[in-house]
Scaffold this motif. Structure first.
Motif, short mmCIF file in Angstrom:
data_model
loop_
_atom_site.label_atom_id
_atom_site.label_comp_id
_atom_site.label_asym_id
_atom_site.label_seq_id
_atom_site.Cartn_x
_atom_site.Cartn_y
_atom_site.Cartn_z
N ASP A 167 3.25 9.04 -3.06
CA ASP A 167 3.47 10.41 -2.60
C ASP A 167 4.81 10.98 -3.05
O ASP A 167 5.17 12.11 -2.72
CB ASP A 167 3.35 10.49 -1.08
N ASP A 210 0.83 -1.20 0.00
CA ASP A 210 0.00 0.00 0.00
C ASP A 210 0.87 1.25 0.00
O ASP A 210 1.89 1.32 0.69
CB ASP A 210 -0.90 0.02 1.24
N GLY A 211 0.43 2.23 -0.78
CA GLY A 211 1.18 3.48 -0.88
C GLY A 211 2.22 3.47 -1.97
O GLY A 211 2.91 4.48 -2.17
N ARG A 236 6.84 5.42 -4.78
CA ARG A 236 5.81 5.76 -3.80
C ARG A 236 4.81 6.71 -4.43
O ARG A 236 5.19 7.61 -5.19
CB ARG A 236 6.44 6.40 -2.57
#
Length: 630
Positions: free
Chosen positions: A624, A68-69, A622
């Motif tokens: 982000d 996740d992420g 990632r």
């Protein structure tokens, strides 16, 4: 490939009292396999691990999965265009010519080289990707139902496609709008294949054992094959390792005058890819010296598409997998290498001359002169590097080593004579950019018997593998990689921690999702954390993938899962951009567990109707935009 502690002292020399004095605490020790691993702290005052991502649960299906992420974008697939004149991929109309212009098959090791050269650009650069071997039962629909039948079934045209599918694929890539893509039409893009001419350099160049009817000079050779793991140099080249080139040869060694040498390098009489039926040079009965010209480390300059690739004979000839380069404190180049076969050895090469950052031309010759050594790992935790130098000890003419070239061509036999430590299939190796310690992967050794276990290889019938830490004197930039004597330690013993009989050893906080088996390729991120790609977990009914762990501090030996491959595939060649924000990864041989094209286990990554599975490179980032791992 798919076949064939916090202290400086090694674990075997550390008592529990000494560990406590060092601030390490109590450790869990398996009776036959002590490890310097950290305990669960009584009171958590800081995070145990520097790895902050949410671990990926175990999953094994037709596609890939990432924690996740994170995201994993496909960048390059088998058959994608490489050169500007490459045709579109058509699996029903393959030719050797088209394949020589398209991305090769079964991508393995890769390295990222920033553009421009000498920069730290993490959003535009060159990918140099190894292509190891063809899977004929997947590549050619309807040809065969088992890969074991390939040698007898392939036609000359199909064999040529196989030769064109191996070697290296070099492409320019860039990151735009958060996604990586290949730069089409780049003048740096090229394929290196089984038909490319290579120069032969170093002590064995021109030796009688390197001469053939096609090359009476012994200084050039056509092709490369089975390029598995590798490395990269401080002067901006890639090192590609020829591992099991013997599988591209046929003929009966017993019918030659070099039977002993051929058998020691692993030659069998099988014509696995059918090449001996079409090319005399791949038949050891007709050209016994041709195999001497394979199973070397190849050096390629990705910044110069016109530069000929070179086979560096000073690095020795064996089943190469891994060529990790470190600059010694005196500037000499040091290359650590594994020989991926049962009971084979760990090697080290130290250059004679030093790296000169102002003279790239001189650096391009550094690997032609130096000393190759083999490792002896003693039970007391010391390690001795023994030089493979003609005239030293038993390496004499009387024992079959009349000159240095013969020693290097027959490096395995020379290492036998010196009494090196027989390891559990040494594969990839990496050097920590922080501590200077060297990490060596032993993937497994099902053939080791109880009476053959030793301190560095402590389990019989080892199906799970281990990671060995080689510790040079000094630390960081002051590490003496050229020293005759190191120490060593076991980082982890791989395998299912829920099964005591396996005697696996990880950090006690490692979860049921975090342990791994059969480690293969490894990478160090810019922070000095270890990333492990596995090959063989499929045998236990779980996905191969990528795991990460700290090798220093309270999280040493705590492994976490980041990525899982689709069915039949292994993860290979992890490599980070300089900023640590992208990990490039190869997904090799998806669907190789298929009975045939008619019964495919997956058609990853395209999942197109009537499509084929396609080995591919993915870029893990990632969402982000932060650093991989946290």
């Amino acid at each position: 490939m798919n076949r064939i502690d916090g202290g400086s002292a090694p674990v075997s020399t550390l008592s529990r009292r000494n560990l406590l004095k060092a601030g390490v605490g109590a450790i869990a020790l398996a009776a036959a396999s002590p490890l310097a691993l950290l305990p669960r702290p009584a009171r958590a005052v800081a995070p145990i691990s520097t790895l902050t991502f949410t671990e990926l649960p175990r999953i094994y299906d037709q596609t890939h999965h990432v924690a996740d992420g994170y995201k994993a974008d496909v960048v390059l697939r088998w058959g994608d265009k490489v050169t500007a004149d490459a045709p579109a991929f058509d699996p029903a109309a393959q030719t050797a010519d088209s394949q020589s212009k398209q991305a090769g098959y079964n991508n393995d090791h890769m390295a990222y080289f920033p553009l421009p050269m000498g920069s730290q650009n993490s959003e535009r650069g060159i990918l140099a990707i190894n292509n190891e071997y063809p899977d004929f039962q997947i590549m050619f629909p309807g040809l065969i139902t088992s890969e074991d039948d390939a040698g007898k079934a392939v036609s000359k045209d199909q064999a040529d496609i196989g030769l064109a599918s191996v070697g290296l694929t070099i492409v320019e890539v860039e990151k735009k709008d958060g996604a990586w893509r290949v730069v089409e039409g780049s003048p740096l893009a090229r394929r290196i294949t089984g038909f490319t001419e290579f120069a032969i350099s170093g002590p064995a160049a021109g030796h009688d054992l390197m001469k053939t009817s096609e090359d009476p000079t012994g200084t050039k050779v056509i092709g490369t094959s089975t390029n598995c793991a590798g490395g990269h140099t401080p002067w901006g080249t890639v090192l590609s390792c020829e591992e099991w080139s013997v599988s591209f040869f046929g003929g009966d060694p017993a019918k030659t005058q070099t039977r002993e040498a051929l058998e020691r390098i692993g030659m069998a009489s099988e014509d696995y890819y059918g090449l001996a039926r079409f090319y005399d040079r791949f038949n050891v009965e007709k050209e016994p010296n041709e195999l001497n010209r394979f199973q070397w480390v190849v050096e390629v300059d990705p910044y110069d598409a016109s530069a000929a690739p070179v086979k560096r004979t000073a690095l020795g000839r064996f089943g190469h997998e891994g060529a990790a380069v470190a600059l010694n404190k005196d500037g000499r180049a040091v290359v650590y290498m594994g020989d991926d076969d049962y009971f084979e050895y760990i090697y080290r090469f130290v250059s004679t001359n030093a790296f000169n950052p102002a003279d790239r031309a001189a650096n391009l010759k550094l690997l032609d002169e130096g000393v190759l050594s083999v490792a002896k790992l003693n039970a007391d935790g010391t390690l001795q590097w023994m030089p493979l130098v003609q005239g030293t000890g038993p390496l004499t003419a009387e024992n079959g080593f009349p000159d240095q070239a013969t020693v290097l061509i027959n490096a395995r036999a020379a290492a036998d004579r010196l009494g090196a430590t027989k390891m559990d299939r040494p594969e990839d190796m990496e050097v920590s950019p922080v501590t200077g310690r060297v990490y060596a992967v032993m993937t497994k050794n099902k053939k080791r018997k109880p009476e053959q276990v030793d301190a560095a290889n402590p389990r019989a019938a080892n199906l799970w593998g281990q990671i060995v830490e080689l510790i040079p004197p000094g630390s960081g930039a002051e590490a003496d990689h050229a020293a005759d004597n190191f120490t060593w330690s076991l980082l982890v013993l791989a395998g299912d921690t829920a099964k005591p009989e396996i005697k696996a050893s990880f950090h006690p906080e490692t979860t049921a999702n975090g342990w791994f088996a059969t480690p293969d390729n490894i990478a160090m991120d810019p922070k000095g954390r270890l990333w492990i790609a596995t090959d063989g977990q499929n045998d236990f009914g779980i996905a191969d993938g990528v795991f990460a762990m700290d090798v220093e501090g309270p999280g040493r030996g705590l492994s976490r899962a980041l990525f899982a491959c689709p069915t039949g595939a292994e993860a290979t060649g992890p490599f980070f951009t300089p900023d640590g924000k992208t990990m490039f990864l190869s997904v090799q041989h998806p669907g190789e567990d298929s009975e045939s094209v008619a019964k495919l286990s997956t058609t990853w990554p395209d999942f197109a109707p009537n499509g084929l599975p396609r080995p591919a490179v993915v870029a893990i980032t990632r969402i982000d935009g932060g650093e991989i791992g946290g």
